[in-house]
Design a protein around this motif. Structure first.
Motif, mmCIF file in Angstrom:
data_model
loop_
_atom_site.group_PDB
_atom_site.id
_atom_site.type_symbol
_atom_site.label_atom_id
_atom_site.label_comp_id
_atom_site.label_asym_id
_atom_site.label_seq_id
_atom_site.Cartn_x
_atom_site.Cartn_y
_atom_site.Cartn_z
ATOM 1 N N VAL A 22 0.436 -1.043 -0.127
ATOM 2 C CA VAL A 22 -0.500 -0.245 0.071
ATOM 3 C C VAL A 22 0.942 1.592 0.027
ATOM 4 C CG1 VAL A 22 -1.874 1.758 1.189
ATOM 5 C CG2 VAL A 22 -2.404 -1.125 1.178
ATOM 6 N N PRO A 23 1.647 1.162 0.934
ATOM 7 C CA PRO A 23 2.903 3.036 0.803
ATOM 8 C C PRO A 23 3.098 2.552 -0.386
ATOM 9 C CG PRO A 23 3.254 1.741 2.901
ATOM 10 C CD PRO A 23 2.323 0.823 2.372
ATOM 11 N N ARG A 24 4.103 1.818 -1.459
ATOM 12 C CA ARG A 24 4.205 1.218 -2.577
ATOM 13 C C ARG A 24 4.377 1.905 -3.303
ATOM 14 N NH1 ARG A 24 8.380 -1.308 -5.274
ATOM 15 N NH2 ARG A 24 7.983 -1.862 -7.370
ATOM 16 N N LEU A 25 2.212 1.664 -3.873
ATOM 17 C CA LEU A 25 1.995 2.255 -4.584
ATOM 18 C C LEU A 25 1.140 4.147 -4.456
ATOM 19 C CD1 LEU A 25 -0.992 -0.405 -4.761
ATOM 20 C CD2 LEU A 25 0.613 0.332 -6.132
ATOM 21 N N ALA A 26 1.273 4.227 -2.876
ATOM 22 C CA ALA A 26 1.324 5.494 -2.468
ATOM 23 C C ALA A 26 2.471 6.589 -3.223
ATOM 24 C CB ALA A 26 0.643 5.315 -1.033
ATOM 25 N N LEU A 82 11.796 10.892 -2.753
ATOM 26 C CA LEU A 82 13.200 10.429 -1.887
ATOM 27 C C LEU A 82 13.068 9.006 -1.621
ATOM 28 C CD1 LEU A 82 15.406 11.374 -0.374
ATOM 29 C CD2 LEU A 82 14.404 11.664 1.294
ATOM 30 N N PHE A 83 11.839 8.260 -2.018
ATOM 31 C CA PHE A 83 11.678 6.849 -1.447
ATOM 32 C C PHE A 83 10.494 6.353 -2.511
ATOM 33 C CE2 PHE A 83 12.178 8.725 2.548
ATOM 34 C CZ PHE A 83 12.690 7.333 3.657
ATOM 35 N N ASP A 127 14.153 0.724 4.222
ATOM 36 C CA ASP A 127 13.020 1.652 2.705
ATOM 37 C C ASP A 127 12.001 0.861 3.086
ATOM 38 O OD1 ASP A 127 15.748 2.602 2.022
ATOM 39 O OD2 ASP A 127 15.229 1.179 0.162
ATOM 40 N N ILE A 128 10.821 1.962 2.484
ATOM 41 C CA ILE A 128 9.483 1.524 2.476
ATOM 42 C C ILE A 128 8.896 1.551 0.495
ATOM 43 C CG2 ILE A 128 7.427 3.190 2.982
ATOM 44 C CD1 ILE A 128 9.134 4.421 4.427
ATOM 45 N N GLY A 129 8.499 1.238 0.770
ATOM 46 C CA GLY A 129 7.687 0.538 -0.354
ATOM 47 C C GLY A 129 8.200 -0.863 -0.889
#
Length: 434
Positions: free
Chosen positions: A15-19, A33-34, A202-204
């Motif tokens: 979900v964070p990846r899509l956002a 940045l991410f 990392d995130i996503g």
């Protein structure tokens, strides 16, 4: 790996990846940045654009700052806690799924010191801090020097080598393995596990990377169970043996601590050495200065830590109502801290985009964090890097890169995965006292 782990990935990464991808396309700086792979190669223009927007910038995900004084104050503020998966506003049904697919102890989840606050953080940190005192690190100096010399002896004169796989990774993995009492023949396995697990910072991250990380964590857990049982039968003189025999930590604590020390004692130093090689070869005037003034090597390592930080980002979450820059923030508010941006704050570092091994205040960087979570192994990483780099360039004075090095596709950990180099002639006299 069952569907529950896919759903766990979806809740904490998917979900964070899509956002992030959606907001990155809209120009949101934190999402870029991410969420923008191009940023892994050169994040600094984006960090300067964040600084230009203000000291504390609001984004859809979190507040973000690249200001040195603000980052330092937040890192030292006891009203701010570490960020974990629990810090993010994940829909309740998805959050419940994570409990159905628990992971074995690992560096990125409690009870790892990286993601817990006092009093648990205090208890665990106190148990391992004796292994990283200046006296303890000093006792490791001879071993660091001998490992470095053995690795340099094995590199081919007038030949080609991958300086990440054959050198930068080998120095810290040898030392931290010995500190934890791991058998010599496990080093290659830990290198593979480290590469697989580090994307979790990392995130996503994509499902494939997450699946590889979970597999590595499960394999490490199985190994740790056997290793801890062996140390209970026949303890050695290493730090893990001392923790086992002290009896203050249960197996979950022991495994989480061992995995964190393995990751922190390895990943940062690999990136530090690799980044330093690239910067010194890109700035031959600075390398020439080090040859003329070898006492500057420790300061050169500090400048690499500042100029091209091996750890770029961290974050904190408000444990209570706080206020920064006149902005009230309720409990649970997350602030992303750009350590790499803080390290190039022009209010602290004159001409911050200039690489200068003689910079007087290079050590004021925040790469190793600050406050109660300051990196335990910072002194060890510094000592390993100083000797490894000086010995490498003394032994191979004609060293040059053989094509562009390959960056790791990570955002938090900033380094290289491959670095082919032509070593050139081997210097006859390779004594390199530090």
């Amino acid at each position: 790996m069952g569907p529950l782990y896919w759903m766990r990935w979806m809740s904490v990464q998917g979900v964070p990846r899509l956002a992030l991808k959606a907001y990155a396309r809209r120009g949101d700086p934190l999402a870029q940045l991410f969420g923008d792979p191009a940023v892994t190669h050169d994040p600094y223009p984006l960090l300067e654009s964040i600084r230009a927007r203000g000291r504390l910038v609001r984004t859809p995900f979190a507040w973000v700052t690249a200001e040195h004084d603000l980052c330092r104050n937040i890192l030292r503020d006891n009203a701010m806690g570490v960020v974990s998966a629990e810090s993010f506003d994940i829909p309740r049904p998805l959050r419940k799924l994570t409990a159905l697919a628990p992971l074995p102890p690992n560096p990125m989840e409690p009870p790892s010191m990286l993601v817990i606050d006092p009093p648990e953080h205090t208890r665990l940190r106190r148990s391992v801090s004796a292994a990283f005192t200046p006296r303890a690190i000093g006792r490791l100096r001879d071993r660091v020097e001998s490992v470095t010399e053995e690795l340099l002896d094995a590199l081919p004169s007038n030949g080609s080598a991958d300086l990440v796989a054959n050198f930068a990774a080998q120095v810290p993995i040898a030392i931290i393995s010995e500190m934890l009492g791991f058998p010599h023949n496990t080093k290659d396995r830990f290198l593979g596990w480290g590469d697989a697990i580090s994307p979790l910072l990392d995130i996503g991250i994509p499902w494939r990377s997450y699946r590889s990380a979970v597999t590595a964590i499960e394999e490490m857990d199985e190994f740790a169970d056997e290793h801890i049982a062996q140390l209970r039968r026949t303890p050695g003189e290493d730090i893990l043996s001392s923790l086992v025999t002290a009896g203050e930590l249960d197996d979950q604590d022991l495994k989480a601590t061992a995995s964190l020390l393995m990751g922190a004692g390895f990943e940062t130093t690999v990136n530090l050495i690799g980044n330093a090689v690239v910067q010194l070869l890109a700035h031959p005037d600075q390398l020439a200065r080090l040859r003329e003034e070898p006492d500057l090597w420790p300061n050169a390592v500090e400048e690499v830590l500042r100029f091209d930080a091996p750890v770029q980002n961290t974050g904190r979450v408000a444990l209570e109502q706080v206020e920064y820059e006149g902005i009230p923030m309720r409990k649970g508010t997350t602030i992303a801290l750009s350590l790499a941006g803080a390290n190039r704050d022009p209010k602290v570092f004159e001409a911050p985009d200039r690489f200068d091994v003689g910079r007087a205040n290079a050590k004021d960087h925040l790469t190793f964090s600050s406050g109660i979570h300051v990196c335990l192994g910072a002194s060890l990483a510094r000592m390993e890097a100083v000797h490894a780099l000086r010995a490498l360039f003394d032994r191979f004075p004609d060293l040059r890169l053989d094509g562009p090095p390959e960056r790791r596709p990570l955002f938090t950990l900033h380094g290289y995965s491959r670095m082919r180099a032509n070593l050139g002639r081997r210097h006859a006299d390779h004594t390199t006292p530090v």
